[in-house]
Write a protein that holds these residues in place. Structure first.
Motif, PDB file in Angstrom:
ATOM      1  N   ASP A 167      61.846  46.910 -22.328  1.00  0.00           N
ATOM      2  CA  ASP A 167      61.618  48.392 -21.766  1.00  0.00           C
ATOM      3  C   ASP A 167      60.170  48.489 -21.231  1.00  0.00           C
ATOM      4  N   ASP A 168      59.391  48.375 -22.219  1.00  0.00           N
ATOM      5  CA  ASP A 168      57.949  48.450 -21.739  1.00  0.00           C
ATOM      6  C   ASP A 168      57.176  46.939 -21.669  1.00  0.00           C
ATOM      7  N   ILE A 169      56.548  46.671 -20.546  1.00  0.00           N
ATOM      8  CA  ILE A 169      55.874  45.657 -20.384  1.00  0.00           C
ATOM      9  C   ILE A 169      54.226  45.579 -20.845  1.00  0.00           C
ATOM     10  N   PRO A 170      53.755  44.612 -21.468  1.00  0.00           N
ATOM     11  CA  PRO A 170      52.379  44.620 -22.067  1.00  0.00           C
ATOM     12  C   PRO A 170      51.369  44.581 -20.773  1.00  0.00           C
ATOM     13  N   ASP A 171      50.202  45.143 -20.878  1.00  0.00           N
ATOM     14  CA  ASP A 171      49.246  45.054 -20.028  1.00  0.00           C
ATOM     15  C   ASP A 171      47.937  45.300 -20.501  1.00  0.00           C
ATOM     16  N   THR A 172      47.763  44.249 -21.070  1.00  0.00           N
ATOM     17  CA  THR A 172      46.262  44.011 -22.020  1.00  0.00           C
ATOM     18  C   THR A 172      45.000  44.096 -21.219  1.00  0.00           C
ATOM     19  N   GLY A 173      45.266  43.482 -19.924  1.00  0.00           N
ATOM     20  CA  GLY A 173      44.094  43.026 -19.072  1.00  0.00           C
ATOM     21  C   GLY A 173      44.005  41.612 -19.279  1.00  0.00           C
ATOM     22  N   SER A 174      44.578  40.934 -20.192  1.00  0.00           N
ATOM     23  CA  SER A 174      44.254  39.359 -20.224  1.00  0.00           C
ATOM     24  C   SER A 174      45.789  38.715 -20.286  1.00  0.00           C
ATOM     25  N   LEU A 175      45.849  37.788 -19.387  1.00  0.00           N
ATOM     26  CA  LEU A 175      47.373  37.160 -19.037  1.00  0.00           C
ATOM     27  C   LEU A 175      47.660  36.508 -20.510  1.00  0.00           C
ATOM     28  N   ARG A 176      46.760  36.054 -20.991  1.00  0.00           N
ATOM     29  CA  ARG A 176      46.964  35.298 -22.318  1.00  0.00           C
ATOM     30  C   ARG A 176      47.510  36.147 -23.359  1.00  0.00           C
ATOM     31  N   ASP A 177      46.871  37.334 -23.575  1.00  0.00           N
ATOM     32  CA  ASP A 177      47.204  38.349 -24.456  1.00  0.00           C
ATOM     33  C   ASP A 177      48.437  38.961 -24.069  1.00  0.00           C
ATOM     34  N   ASP A 178      48.958  39.144 -22.788  1.00  0.00           N
ATOM     35  CA  ASP A 178      50.151  39.711 -22.466  1.00  0.00           C
ATOM     36  C   ASP A 178      51.349  38.515 -22.892  1.00  0.00           C
ATOM     37  N   VAL A 179      51.136  37.458 -22.502  1.00  0.00           N
ATOM     38  CA  VAL A 179      52.224  36.673 -22.883  1.00  0.00           C
ATOM     39  C   VAL A 179      52.457  36.521 -24.235  1.00  0.00           C
ATOM     40  N   VAL A 209      52.611  38.066 -14.850  1.00  0.00           N
ATOM     41  CA  VAL A 209      51.983  37.207 -13.800  1.00  0.00           C
ATOM     42  C   VAL A 209      51.544  37.902 -12.631  1.00  0.00           C
ATOM     43  N   LYS A 210      52.226  38.862 -11.967  1.00  0.00           N
ATOM     44  CA  LYS A 210      51.751  39.696 -10.867  1.00  0.00           C
ATOM     45  C   LYS A 210      50.277  40.483 -11.194  1.00  0.00           C
ATOM     46  N   GLN A 211      50.547  41.033 -12.242  1.00  0.00           N
ATOM     47  CA  GLN A 211      49.252  41.788 -12.884  1.00  0.00           C
ATOM     48  C   GLN A 211      47.994  40.892 -12.928  1.00  0.00           C
ATOM     49  N   GLU A 231      43.014  36.792 -12.065  1.00  0.00           N
ATOM     50  CA  GLU A 231      42.930  35.704 -13.081  1.00  0.00           C
ATOM     51  C   GLU A 231      43.494  34.309 -12.946  1.00  0.00           C
ATOM     52  N   ILE A 232      44.374  34.384 -12.114  1.00  0.00           N
ATOM     53  CA  ILE A 232      44.998  33.353 -11.562  1.00  0.00           C
ATOM     54  C   ILE A 232      45.196  33.307  -9.842  1.00  0.00           C
ATOM     55  N   PRO A 233      45.447  31.986  -9.689  1.00  0.00           N
ATOM     56  CA  PRO A 233      45.256  32.035  -8.012  1.00  0.00           C
ATOM     57  C   PRO A 233      46.279  32.707  -7.274  1.00  0.00           C
ATOM     58  N   THR A 234      47.657  32.457  -7.887  1.00  0.00           N
ATOM     59  CA  THR A 234      48.793  33.044  -7.281  1.00  0.00           C
ATOM     60  C   THR A 234      49.956  33.570  -8.158  1.00  0.00           C
ATOM     61  N   ALA A 235      50.645  34.596  -7.728  1.00  0.00           N
ATOM     62  CA  ALA A 235      51.742  34.866  -8.452  1.00  0.00           C
ATOM     63  C   ALA A 235      53.136  34.415  -8.032  1.00  0.00           C
ATOM     64  N   ASP A 236      52.877  33.275  -7.044  1.00  0.00           N
ATOM     65  CA  ASP A 236      54.186  32.559  -6.710  1.00  0.00           C
ATOM     66  C   ASP A 236      54.166  31.311  -7.623  1.00  0.00           C
ATOM     67  N   VAL A 237      55.086  31.679  -8.657  1.00  0.00           N
ATOM     68  CA  VAL A 237      55.174  30.553  -9.910  1.00  0.00           C
ATOM     69  C   VAL A 237      56.865  30.403  -9.775  1.00  0.00           C
ATOM     70  N   PRO A 248      48.156  26.239 -18.597  1.00  0.00           N
ATOM     71  CA  PRO A 248      48.009  25.266 -17.625  1.00  0.00           C
ATOM     72  C   PRO A 248      48.767  25.044 -16.500  1.00  0.00           C
ATOM     73  N   LEU A 249      50.057  25.681 -16.653  1.00  0.00           N
ATOM     74  CA  LEU A 249      50.990  25.617 -15.221  1.00  0.00           C
ATOM     75  C   LEU A 249      50.615  26.718 -14.401  1.00  0.00           C
ATOM     76  N   VAL A 250      50.037  28.000 -14.928  1.00  0.00           N
ATOM     77  CA  VAL A 250      49.931  28.914 -13.984  1.00  0.00           C
ATOM     78  C   VAL A 250      48.420  29.047 -13.583  1.00  0.00           C
ATOM     79  N   SER A 251      47.417  28.609 -14.447  1.00  0.00           N
ATOM     80  CA  SER A 251      45.961  28.577 -13.722  1.00  0.00           C
ATOM     81  C   SER A 251      45.639  27.485 -13.133  1.00  0.00           C
ATOM     82  N   GLY A 252      44.600  27.425 -12.329  1.00  0.00           N
ATOM     83  CA  GLY A 252      44.225  26.420 -11.591  1.00  0.00           C
ATOM     84  C   GLY A 252      45.313  26.099 -10.484  1.00  0.00           C
TER      85      GLY A 252
END
Lengths: 188, 188
Positions: A69-81, A126-128, A134-140, A178-182
């Motif tokens: 229902d609600d999607i986390p949005d902490t401002g940090s990808l790591r924390d969101d996941v 990831v889109k956020q 924070e990451i180069p692309t949302a196309d994962v 490692p898979l989404v960053s860089g």
DNA sequence: CTCCTTAGAGACGTTGCGTCTCTTACGGTT
DNA sequence: AACCGTAAGAGACGCAACGTCTCTAAGGAG
């Protein structure tokens, strides 16, 4: 004798079913016991749910609600996941391994929904992160998107013990980030 | 009346059990049916295995053998991993989803062995690749090592349909190889 | 040739399923 | 206010399969 109806009765039935699940586990749960605990007859149960599995699924939904229902949005990808994984873990702690196993064996299409739902949650997160730069692309790739939640679900299914926080951290830091960053080097 | 003994009888029992599993599925398998198919009594079964789960596990081992015995060495990391995943897929095709589910719910510690065994197989494959100079180092986190096999196992558990080859390729190319080849950027 | 283990067969008590039946409370309709 | 239809509460019922127990006799060990 007071006779319950409608939503009131339904709630009592689901409460009884869930309490029974927590007390006896899914494998040892009997319709008779649920009916007795709810101070009613079996027919009242069978009028609403066709079998044990359907009853327990309904009880689970009633008690634990949905994660997607609600999607986390902490401002940090790591924390969101980590937040998403933590919520899955919490939910599982309530449900417990045998219920999970039992339900899967009798109602295989159950988790399909929560299953595909997680992909959407991860995609949004990831889109956020991509929008924040924070990451180069949302196309994962879909496979990467679902890797953390799928691996966690696998972990919950195969280890009987509660999943420790270190596992969640490892999933995020060793696999997902490692898979989404860089730009992870591709082989093909 | 010819009376079977020892290994001969045991083989007949396991064959009967497995045929029954293939025909009726795990959930609908009964000890009575297995005994009848083996032309013997239930006591002969219960003298050897304490319950349905133990019997079916024994039958499975007897019929399908182990995956972790020989480790692929094609000279290519990608092909080695694909080979391992393919073998898992083949085995699962024989066993089928309901048996998998059913066994997991009744004998949770079963796959623990095949489960931890896979980590060893993957470690060896990665070591071979590092020695060939195909990847920079064999020092790969356990989590990464087990990711492909765990994700595949998850896939087999949650999708009813047979796993297509494209999934195996995606697991290797989108997840595993990016993590072990090059130096994937770390976050912590 | 004798003895001891255990195969083969099936009866038995138990549990829990899912169905069926019965009475009766309650809420809506006239 | 009387009536009526739906469904609650209760439990009997037949069935399937479990796991146990008992019995007879086959056939290997000595």
């Amino acid at each position: 004798m007071e006779r319950r109806r409608g939503a009131e009765l339904e709630a009592a039935l689901l409460d009884a079913a869930w309490d029974e699940v927590l007390e006896s586990g899914y494998a040892r749960l009997t319709m008779e016991a649920v009916a007795a605990r709810a101070h009613t007859g079996k027919q009242v149960l069978y009028r609403r749910w066709r079998n044990r599995a359907e009853l327990v699924i309904a009880a689970m939904r009633y008690r634990t609600g949905s994660i997607i229902d609600d999607i986390p949005d902490t401002g940090s990808l790591r924390d969101d996941v980590l937040e998403v994984l933590q919520r899955m873990t919490d939910r599982f702690a309530v449900i417990g391994p045998d219920i999970f196993h039992g339900l899967l064996s009798e109602a295989p299409d159950l988790d399909q929904e929560a299953f595909t739902g997680m992909a959407g949650v991860m995609a949004t997160i990831v889109k956020q992160a991509a929008e924040r730069g924070e990451i180069p692309t949302a196309d994962v790739p879909e496979r990467v998107l679902t890797a953390p939640t799928n691996l966690l679900r696998h972990e919950m299914l195969f280890t009987r013990d509660p999943v420790p926080a270190s596992t969640l951290v490892s999933l995020v830091d060793d696999v997902f980030l490692p898979l989404v960053s860089g730009t992870p080097p591709r082989s093909g």
